[in-house]
Design a protein around this motif. Structure first.
Motif, mmCIF file in Angstrom:
data_model
loop_
_atom_site.group_PDB
_atom_site.id
_atom_site.type_symbol
_atom_site.label_atom_id
_atom_site.label_comp_id
_atom_site.label_asym_id
_atom_site.label_seq_id
_atom_site.Cartn_x
_atom_site.Cartn_y
_atom_site.Cartn_z
ATOM 1 N N LEU A 284 -10.563 5.734 -11.710
ATOM 2 C CA LEU A 284 -10.836 4.517 -12.487
ATOM 3 C C LEU A 284 -10.059 3.354 -11.879
ATOM 4 N N CYS A 285 -10.471 2.941 -10.682
ATOM 5 C CA CYS A 285 -9.684 1.951 -9.929
ATOM 6 C C CYS A 285 -9.523 0.633 -10.691
ATOM 7 N N GLU A 286 -10.506 0.283 -11.514
ATOM 8 C CA GLU A 286 -10.421 -0.992 -12.240
ATOM 9 C C GLU A 286 -9.234 -0.999 -13.207
ATOM 10 N N LYS A 287 -8.800 0.192 -13.630
ATOM 11 C CA LYS A 287 -7.691 0.257 -14.600
ATOM 12 C C LYS A 287 -6.373 0.567 -13.915
ATOM 13 N N CYS A 288 -6.350 0.608 -12.591
ATOM 14 C CA CYS A 288 -5.189 1.133 -11.878
ATOM 15 C C CYS A 288 -4.216 0.025 -11.445
ATOM 16 N N PRO A 289 -2.929 0.209 -11.734
ATOM 17 C CA PRO A 289 -1.954 -0.813 -11.316
ATOM 18 C C PRO A 289 -1.795 -0.903 -9.802
ATOM 19 N N PHE A 290 -2.265 0.099 -9.064
ATOM 20 C CA PHE A 290 -2.148 0.066 -7.596
ATOM 21 C C PHE A 290 -3.360 -0.601 -6.918
ATOM 22 N N LYS A 291 -4.324 -0.999 -7.716
ATOM 23 C CA LYS A 291 -5.571 -1.496 -7.124
ATOM 24 C C LYS A 291 -5.367 -2.554 -6.034
ATOM 25 N N PRO A 292 -4.466 -3.544 -6.241
ATOM 26 C CA PRO A 292 -4.344 -4.592 -5.204
ATOM 27 C C PRO A 292 -3.852 -4.074 -3.862
ATOM 28 N N THR A 293 -3.156 -2.907 -3.842
ATOM 29 C CA THR A 293 -2.584 -2.452 -2.565
ATOM 30 C C THR A 293 -3.231 -1.161 -2.047
ATOM 31 N N CYS A 294 -4.178 -0.613 -2.793
ATOM 32 C CA CYS A 294 -4.715 0.708 -2.433
ATOM 33 C C CYS A 294 -5.738 0.602 -1.289
ATOM 34 N N LYS A 295 -5.422 1.284 -0.178
ATOM 35 C CA LYS A 295 -6.307 1.187 0.996
ATOM 36 C C LYS A 295 -7.648 1.871 0.751
ATOM 37 N N ALA A 296 -7.621 3.066 0.120
ATOM 38 C CA ALA A 296 -8.879 3.793 -0.099
ATOM 39 C C ALA A 296 -9.814 2.977 -0.983
ATOM 40 N N ALA B 204 -3.301 12.084 -13.615
ATOM 41 C CA ALA B 204 -4.025 12.847 -14.636
ATOM 42 C C ALA B 204 -5.062 11.999 -15.365
ATOM 43 N N THR B 205 -4.810 10.684 -15.464
ATOM 44 C CA THR B 205 -5.697 9.897 -16.337
ATOM 45 C C THR B 205 -6.486 8.794 -15.612
ATOM 46 N N VAL B 206 -6.007 8.313 -14.474
ATOM 47 C CA VAL B 206 -6.686 7.177 -13.814
ATOM 48 C C VAL B 206 -7.164 7.553 -12.405
ATOM 49 N N CYS B 207 -6.231 8.012 -11.588
ATOM 50 C CA CYS B 207 -6.613 8.347 -10.204
ATOM 51 C C CYS B 207 -7.069 9.803 -10.178
ATOM 52 N N THR B 208 -8.155 10.069 -10.896
ATOM 53 C CA THR B 208 -8.624 11.445 -11.108
ATOM 54 C C THR B 208 -9.415 11.941 -9.886
ATOM 55 N N PRO B 209 -9.608 13.250 -9.744
ATOM 56 C CA PRO B 209 -10.198 13.763 -8.501
ATOM 57 C C PRO B 209 -11.577 13.184 -8.170
ATOM 58 N N ARG B 210 -12.519 13.229 -9.118
ATOM 59 C CA ARG B 210 -13.895 12.879 -8.725
ATOM 60 C C ARG B 210 -14.246 11.422 -8.901
ATOM 61 N N ALA B 211 -13.796 10.834 -10.010
ATOM 62 C CA ALA B 211 -14.208 9.451 -10.274
ATOM 63 C C ALA B 211 -12.990 8.607 -10.658
ATOM 64 N N ALA C 102 -0.179 13.946 -4.569
ATOM 65 C CA ALA C 102 -0.723 13.975 -3.199
ATOM 66 C C ALA C 102 -2.040 13.192 -3.141
ATOM 67 N N ARG C 103 -2.840 13.343 -4.183
ATOM 68 C CA ARG C 103 -4.127 12.633 -4.205
ATOM 69 C C ARG C 103 -3.900 11.115 -4.239
ATOM 70 N N ILE C 104 -2.979 10.680 -5.101
ATOM 71 C CA ILE C 104 -2.731 9.233 -5.201
ATOM 72 C C ILE C 104 -2.238 8.699 -3.849
ATOM 73 N N LEU C 105 -1.271 9.408 -3.252
ATOM 74 C CA LEU C 105 -0.703 8.904 -1.987
ATOM 75 C C LEU C 105 -1.748 8.914 -0.881
ATOM 76 N N SER C 106 -2.578 9.968 -0.846
ATOM 77 C CA SER C 106 -3.578 10.021 0.224
ATOM 78 C C SER C 106 -4.549 8.853 0.082
ATOM 79 N N ARG C 107 -4.787 8.420 -1.152
ATOM 80 C CA ARG C 107 -5.690 7.286 -1.370
ATOM 81 C C ARG C 107 -4.995 5.943 -1.087
#
Ligand code: SF4
Length: 352
Positions: A197-209, A188-195, A143-148
């Motif tokens: 790690l967008c630089e390591k995320c495969p969704f970075k190019p399309t992530c609106k948040a 659990a490891t990248v799109c974590t609740p508080r911080a 839910a957190r990933i999708l909301s972002r």
């Protein structure tokens, strides 16, 4: 398959977690392992679950063997995982699969959800992972990933329908089981609740948040509701040789079928001082102990006041329950709450 699906699966193939219930390389998925792990993971972390999972599959390697085990043995082996209704449902479910489904899990989420202990999330998770059904289960992480990804700004839980809609559109046709597990790992490891790690995320190019710079703020949450506070009295009844009385709690209800010291009803009002002995297992002089225990359950908090009484061996024989010495407590399916009560009480009863 869309580019972001491919990107996530590549990330998963390289960086997904190595977990004992997952099939690796050419291995075939074992639906029993998937089911067992998903039930254990409900409200419990991966790190906590791993040793329990390994010991369960060693002791009960199939649905049938688990179905034939005694509930007491399962509850005892479950000790420390908490939320014991899951263990009772696990046993019921294993029996049902053995008796009604010839020892094989049904393969669709619509059928799985009819089984004991399997809710919508678990049904989808099992169907996707074990049988490649084209669904994406939505837990807190996903839910957190999708909301972002979609920058959904309706606070949870009101925003959940929109997140569920996003999930339905989001699951890929190809490798839906791996995709679901990849999402779990990413949460659990990248799109974590508080911080995150967008630089390591495969969704970075399309992530609106991420594009809007609001990733760490999502998902928004409604203010927490105040949880009800309940109260009870715990009775530590000590026989003259040092053993204490344990009783099995009623099968239905919280901690059902587990052992514990006798307690009064868990109620919303504090127990009046003239009613202290009302639910006691024996009429004696009950001494108040100082240590209060506060314990949180999913839907309420419990405050336990402990009282201590003693009894001679002859009268002890007339009471229901078992008499257990402290060094034998580990032989019983004793929930954390009762361990805390007994440990705290004995620090006062026998300080040395
Ligand atoms: S880019 Fe950042 S916020 Fe977006 S999904 Fe990835 S980790 Fe989460």
């Amino acid at each position: 398959m869309k580019e972001y699906h491919k990107a996530l699966l590549i990330w998963y193939d390289n960086q997904g977690r190595n977990l004992p219930w997952r099939a690796k390389g050419e291995q075939t998925v074992n639906p029993y392992h998937v089911w067992l792990s998903e039930i254990m993971l409900q409200q419990t972390t991966v790190v906590t679950v791993i040793p329990y999972f390994l010991s369960f599959i060693q002791r009960w390697p199939t649905f049938q063997q688990l179905a034939e085990a005694s509930l007491d043995d399962i509850l005892h082996a479950w000790q420390g995982l908490g939320y014991y209704a899951r263990a009772r449902n696990l046993h019921l479910c294993a029996k049902k699969i053995t008796n009604d489904y010839k020892g094989k899990l049904p393969t669709s989420s619509d059928e799985l959800i009819k089984l004991p202990g399997i809710g919508p999330y678990t049904a989808r998770a099992i169907a996707a992972i074990a049988f490649n059904e084209h669904v994406l289960p939505v837990d807190g992480n996903i839910a957190r990933i999708l909301s972002r990804l979609y920058a959904i700004s309706i606070p949870l839980p009101d925003g959940m329908p929109e997140i569920q809609n996003a999930a339905s559109a989001f699951a890929p046709q190809t490798r839906p089981g791996d995709f679901a597990q990849a999402m779990m790992d990413l949460g659990a490891t990248v799109c974590t609740p508080r911080a995150p790690l967008c630089e390591k995320c495969p969704f970075k190019p399309t992530c609106k948040a991420h594009a809007l710079g609001i990733a760490a703020e999502l998902p928004l949450k409604n203010k927490k509701l105040v949880r009800p506070q309940k109260y009870t009295i715990a009775y530590i009844l000590k026989r003259e040789d040092g053993a204490i009385l344990l009783r099995k709690r009623p099968e239905k209800g919280l901690l059902g079928g587990m052992m514990g010291v006798p307690t009064s009803e868990w109620q919303l009002e504090k127990v009046e001082s003239n009613n202290i002995g009302k639910d006691a297992p024996f009429t004696t002089h009950w001494k108040s102990l100082e240590g209060r225990i506060n314990h949180s359950f999913t839907h309420f908090d419990l405050e336990v006041e402990s009282y201590y009484g003693s009894i001679c061996s002859k009268k002890a024989e007339t009471l229901d329950g078992v008499w257990v010495f402290l060094h034998q407590l580990s032989h019983y399916a004793l929930p954390k709450l009762f361990k805390k009560i007994i440990e705290t009480s004995f620090k006062e009863i026998e300080p040395h």
